[in-house]
Scaffold this motif. Structure first.
Motif, mmCIF file in Angstrom:
data_model
loop_
_atom_site.group_PDB
_atom_site.id
_atom_site.type_symbol
_atom_site.label_atom_id
_atom_site.label_comp_id
_atom_site.label_asym_id
_atom_site.label_seq_id
_atom_site.Cartn_x
_atom_site.Cartn_y
_atom_site.Cartn_z
ATOM 1 N N MET A 83 81.888 37.599 57.254
ATOM 2 C CA MET A 83 81.696 38.559 56.167
ATOM 3 C C MET A 83 81.313 39.940 56.694
ATOM 4 S SD MET A 83 82.353 37.265 53.279
ATOM 5 C CE MET A 83 81.737 38.548 52.216
ATOM 6 N N GLY A 84 80.744 39.979 57.902
ATOM 7 C CA GLY A 84 80.236 41.245 58.429
ATOM 8 C C GLY A 84 78.928 41.636 57.774
ATOM 9 N N ILE A 85 78.118 40.641 57.403
ATOM 10 C CA ILE A 85 76.825 40.949 56.801
ATOM 11 C C ILE A 85 75.675 40.479 57.675
ATOM 12 C CG2 ILE A 85 77.693 40.920 54.442
ATOM 13 C CD1 ILE A 85 76.474 38.102 54.199
ATOM 14 N N LEU A 86 75.983 40.215 58.931
ATOM 15 C CA LEU A 86 74.951 39.808 59.877
ATOM 16 C C LEU A 86 74.016 40.992 60.134
ATOM 17 C CD1 LEU A 86 74.548 37.222 61.684
ATOM 18 C CD2 LEU A 86 75.616 38.535 63.505
ATOM 19 N N GLU A 131 84.037 51.128 57.346
ATOM 20 C CA GLU A 131 84.536 51.416 56.000
ATOM 21 C C GLU A 131 85.700 50.488 55.619
ATOM 22 O OE1 GLU A 131 83.397 52.957 53.566
ATOM 23 O OE2 GLU A 131 85.149 53.046 52.255
ATOM 24 N N ARG A 174 84.239 47.108 54.898
ATOM 25 C CA ARG A 174 83.571 47.054 53.601
ATOM 26 C C ARG A 174 84.583 46.744 52.501
ATOM 27 N NH1 ARG A 174 83.224 49.931 49.288
ATOM 28 N NH2 ARG A 174 84.273 51.780 50.057
ATOM 29 N N ARG A 219 85.361 43.070 52.285
ATOM 30 C CA ARG A 219 84.258 42.273 51.723
ATOM 31 C C ARG A 219 84.315 42.264 50.198
ATOM 32 N NH1 ARG A 219 80.833 44.196 56.037
ATOM 33 N NH2 ARG A 219 80.228 46.087 54.955
ATOM 34 N N GLY A 220 84.249 41.085 49.642
ATOM 35 C CA GLY A 220 84.225 40.979 48.184
ATOM 36 C C GLY A 220 85.611 41.039 47.574
ATOM 37 N N MET A 264 81.862 35.766 49.250
ATOM 38 C CA MET A 264 80.902 34.747 49.664
ATOM 39 C C MET A 264 80.022 34.307 48.501
ATOM 40 S SD MET A 264 78.732 34.721 53.129
ATOM 41 C CE MET A 264 77.605 33.407 53.546
ATOM 42 N N PHE A 289 76.389 32.391 47.802
ATOM 43 C CA PHE A 289 75.175 32.054 48.541
ATOM 44 C C PHE A 289 74.478 30.836 47.953
ATOM 45 C CE2 PHE A 289 75.911 36.513 49.379
ATOM 46 C CZ PHE A 289 75.812 36.542 50.747
ATOM 47 N N GLU A 291 80.099 45.310 38.590
ATOM 48 C CA GLU A 291 79.998 46.185 39.754
ATOM 49 C C GLU A 291 81.184 45.995 40.711
ATOM 50 O OE1 GLU A 291 76.466 45.528 42.049
ATOM 51 O OE2 GLU A 291 76.217 47.663 42.414
ATOM 52 N N MET A 292 81.661 44.757 40.809
ATOM 53 C CA MET A 292 82.802 44.485 41.682
ATOM 54 C C MET A 292 84.003 45.345 41.280
ATOM 55 S SD MET A 292 81.679 42.126 43.710
ATOM 56 C CE MET A 292 83.109 41.448 44.525
ATOM 57 N N VAL A 296 83.264 49.255 41.770
ATOM 58 C CA VAL A 296 83.271 49.741 43.151
ATOM 59 C C VAL A 296 84.657 49.605 43.795
ATOM 60 C CG1 VAL A 296 82.374 49.309 45.474
ATOM 61 C CG2 VAL A 296 80.816 49.380 43.523
ATOM 62 N N HIS A 297 85.277 48.445 43.611
ATOM 63 C CA HIS A 297 86.540 48.215 44.317
ATOM 64 C C HIS A 297 87.766 48.690 43.539
ATOM 65 C CE1 HIS A 297 85.085 45.849 47.755
ATOM 66 N NE2 HIS A 297 84.174 45.378 46.929
ATOM 67 N N MET A 334 81.228 35.947 40.494
ATOM 68 C CA MET A 334 81.154 37.205 41.227
ATOM 69 C C MET A 334 82.067 37.163 42.456
ATOM 70 S SD MET A 334 77.662 39.170 41.516
ATOM 71 C CE MET A 334 76.922 38.724 43.043
#
Lengths: 344, 309
Positions: free
Chosen positions: A66-69, A94, A97, A100-101, A106, A108, A127-128, A131-132, A179
């Motif tokens: 995910m690149g959220i480490l 960028e 990002r 992601r989503g 992901m 949780f 928000e998804m 933003v996207h 989500m």
């Protein structure tokens, strides 16, 4: 070739592939080697279950995809994460990002803490799209209601303005699923999605997830330590131990004939009705500290079959075959004595 | 919600009576005599003093005096200033605008600079910027307001000539900048530290990980998700602080020569003007209680998990 352009599946290239991934954490005791050469892949419509104890590196691998480490203390020290053949680890932040989503999402474990307590669920779902996709507030909210309907939350229209704490645990996890599903991603990573739930609700949530995965033809990476959850929904399983994959197998094969002593230990420690009154089996010892992984096979101090070679040589991942040498599709094991394990 | 507000308003009554009673008794216990003080160094006229005492009811039993005062308050009568014979409400009315302007300015500085510094420090926790901000806030917390006040007055005011060191016109916002900075210093440092620790705590929260996994930009994740959650404890502090700013300006108003509420209380105390002191303090107590109620209600807006019952 940009990621946005390649919607069509390229034959021969897996949807998502992790190749020889290495991740370390800086700690006071030195580098904790959380992931030590993990490789796995998932295709559209396929479910890969990643099985392992806490600290086996399954969640860290997912977070790296995910690149959220959190970096630092985390650090990717090697390997590739290929999404449709393109290495995500080399992309600028960028571009990552935007994946992601949208392309990879992901879910949780604990929806109560994973959702923002002070924003309405409608706001967080919408928000998804805002933003996207650049949706207006109103359009995003309409989408949120639609999604809540899709994951079968009753009275979605009224409840879209409620806050996470006003929902039950199962409903909250449905919101998390909604989500992740919002932008119809290609891959969903579910990190122990049912662990925090009541047993009765677990099955419902798992069924919903499996159904949506089928409908949207997504790749699903299901991270769990619960062998029961895996059996029903997964196509294939990767078993992790101390940051390595120790066994790969199609789900039913693994249950019938494990090819690694650790997998067998896991299967034997499931409580069974016909063993009622007898002592429950447990793998002796504890998982190793990641700052001091044993030499050779990491499992050797806990393994009943361990010989000298297990303490000195790291076993390679080898294809598992039938006794006569005929191939067993999709099976591999990282044990020096896989033959003895599977064929007895 | 309506019932909660009603109950809170009812609770204000005993608080108000109790606090005015304590102030009243303390003024009575202080040595000195407001009537005698009118003559200053000169020899007093005893007949006139006795007449004034009788007229102002100062010969009555102290409890009777308090009772009469309380009855007056109920009718909006905060008493009379002995020296000038003016209504205390009128005296407060004269002093209030200067204090309000000073408070508004100081409060804005606290909110903007305090939260700003706290946010920057929190997001850079453990790095040089963070250390620098922590050092500055520690300095501001360690220095008492009369030291800070004189420092501001001396350097940017007199030595460098950037700004007028003394307030000549309390309606001029520029004149009020230095005293507002002096008044804001301590709370600004507290707000910065409170915001910082709250940010540090929340930025590792699960919902922030979710925000990142959703593909939000960092700016949006901080602005929409982190800040909102982190400011909940800060708002509580700010609420209490707003009440304190209105009353705690005694020293600042003294240093910068502002004729506000602080100055008024100070001179009234010196002259043993019981009625003025109790009147001003009662007024301030009401302001304080109302601000506290508003903050508690605002709390629910920020954190929907809070229910009023």
């Amino acid at each position: 070739m940009s990621i946005e352009m390649t919607k069509a599946e390229t034959p021969g290239v897996p949807l998502l592939e992790v190749r020889d991934l290495h991740v370390e954490f800086r700690t006071r005791e030195g580098a904790a080697k959380a992931v030590n050469g993990v490789s796995y892949s998932v295709d559209a419509g396929e479910t890969l279950a990643v099985l392992g104890e806490s600290g086996s590196g399954k969640s860290v691998t997912a977070q790296t995809i995910m690149g959220i480490l959190d970096t630092p203390p985390g650090r990717v020290t090697g390997g590739q994460i290929l999404y449709r053949g393109e290495d995500l680890l080399t992309l600028p932040e960028e571009a990552r990002r935007r994946v992601r989503g949208d392309k990879i999402a992901m879910i949780f474990q604990d929806a109560l803490s994973a959702l923002n307590p002070v924003l309405t669920v409608g706001n967080q779902l919408g928000e998804m799209f805002r933003v996207h996709r650049g949706f207006s507030r109103k359009a995003a909210k309409a989408k949120a209601v639609e999604l809540m309907d899709r994951v079968r939350i009753p009275a979605a229209k009224e409840r879209v303005n409620d806050y996470p704490h006003q929902f039950s645990g199962g409903m909250r996890q449905r919101i998390m699923i909604a989500m992740a599903l919002a932008l119809e991603p290609d891959v969903i990573i579910a990190d122990e999605p049912t662990t925090a739930l009541d047993v009765t609700v677990q099955a419902q949530v798992m069924d919903l997830l499996a159904e949506l995965q089928r409908d949207f033809h997504m790749g699903l990476i299901l991270i769990t330590h619960d062998l029961g959850v895996v059996a029903d929904v997964a196509d294939k399983i990767a078993v992790m131990y101390a940051g390595r994959i120790v066994e790969n197998a199609p789900v039913h094969e693994l249950y019938k004939r494990p090819a690694h002593p650790y997998t067998r230990g896991l299967l034997d420690s499931i409580p069974r009705l016909d063993h009622k009154g007898k002592e429950l089996y447990a793998i002796k010892g504890l998982p190793p500290s990641l700052t001091a992984i044993p030499s050779g096979c990491a499992f050797n101090p806990r393994c009943a079959m361990a010989q000298d070679i297990c303490r000195t040589d790291v076993p390679a991942q080898v294809d598992v075959t039938e006794r006569d040498g005929s191939p067993l599709g999709g099976r591999s094991s990282a044990c020096h004595f896989w033959k003895e394990t599977i064929h007895g | 919600m309506g019932r909660y507000v009603a109950r809170r308003l009812l609770q204000m009554i005993p608080v108000f009576i109790g606090s005015t009673f304590i102030i009243f008794m303390m003024m009575y216990a202080l040595p000195g005599d407001p009537i005698r003080a009118l003559w200053g160094e000169r020899a007093p006229d005893h007949a006139q003093m006795a007449a004034m005492r009788e007229e102002l009811g100062l010969n009555d039993h102290i409890l009777k005096q308090y009772w009469d005062y309380l009855l007056g308050l109920l009718q909006g009568d905060f008493g009379t200033q002995i020296r000038s014979r003016r209504e205390v409400t009128e005296v407060i009315g004269d002093a209030l605008p200067a204090t309000l302007r000073l408070t508004v300015m100081a409060f804005s500085i606290i909110v903007v600079v305090g939260i700003g510094l706290g946010l920057v420090a929190g997001l850079r926790a453990g790095r040089k910027t963070d250390t620098a901000i922590l050092f500055v806030t520690l300095l501001l917390i360690s220095l008492p307001v009369f030291v800070i006040g004189y420092l501001y007055q001396t350097y940017p005011g007199q030595q460098w000539g950037w700004i007028t060191p003394v307030v000549q016109d309390s309606e001029n916002w520029g004149d009020l900048l230095l005293p507002a900075l002096a008044l804001a210093s301590l709370s600004l440092a507290y707000v910065a530290r409170l915001t910082r620790s709250s940010i540090v705590e929340n930025r590792r929260a699960d919902y922030m990980r979710t925000a990142k996994a959703k593909g939000l930009t960092r700016t949006r994740a901080v602005r929409v998700h982190l800040l909102r959650n982190s400011l909940i404890p800060v708002v509580t502090f700010l609420g209490v602080n707003l009440g304190e700013l209105m009353t705690g300006a005694i020293v600042t108003e003294g240093i910068f020569n502002i004729h506000g509420i602080g100055r008024l209380v100070y001179s009234a105390l010196n002259e043993r003007e019981g009625a003025t002191v109790v009147g001003v303090v009662s007024f301030v107590i009401v302001v304080y209680l109302v601000v506290a109620l508003i903050v508690d209600l605002l709390y629910a807006v920020l954190d929907p998990r809070i229910r009023y019952a």
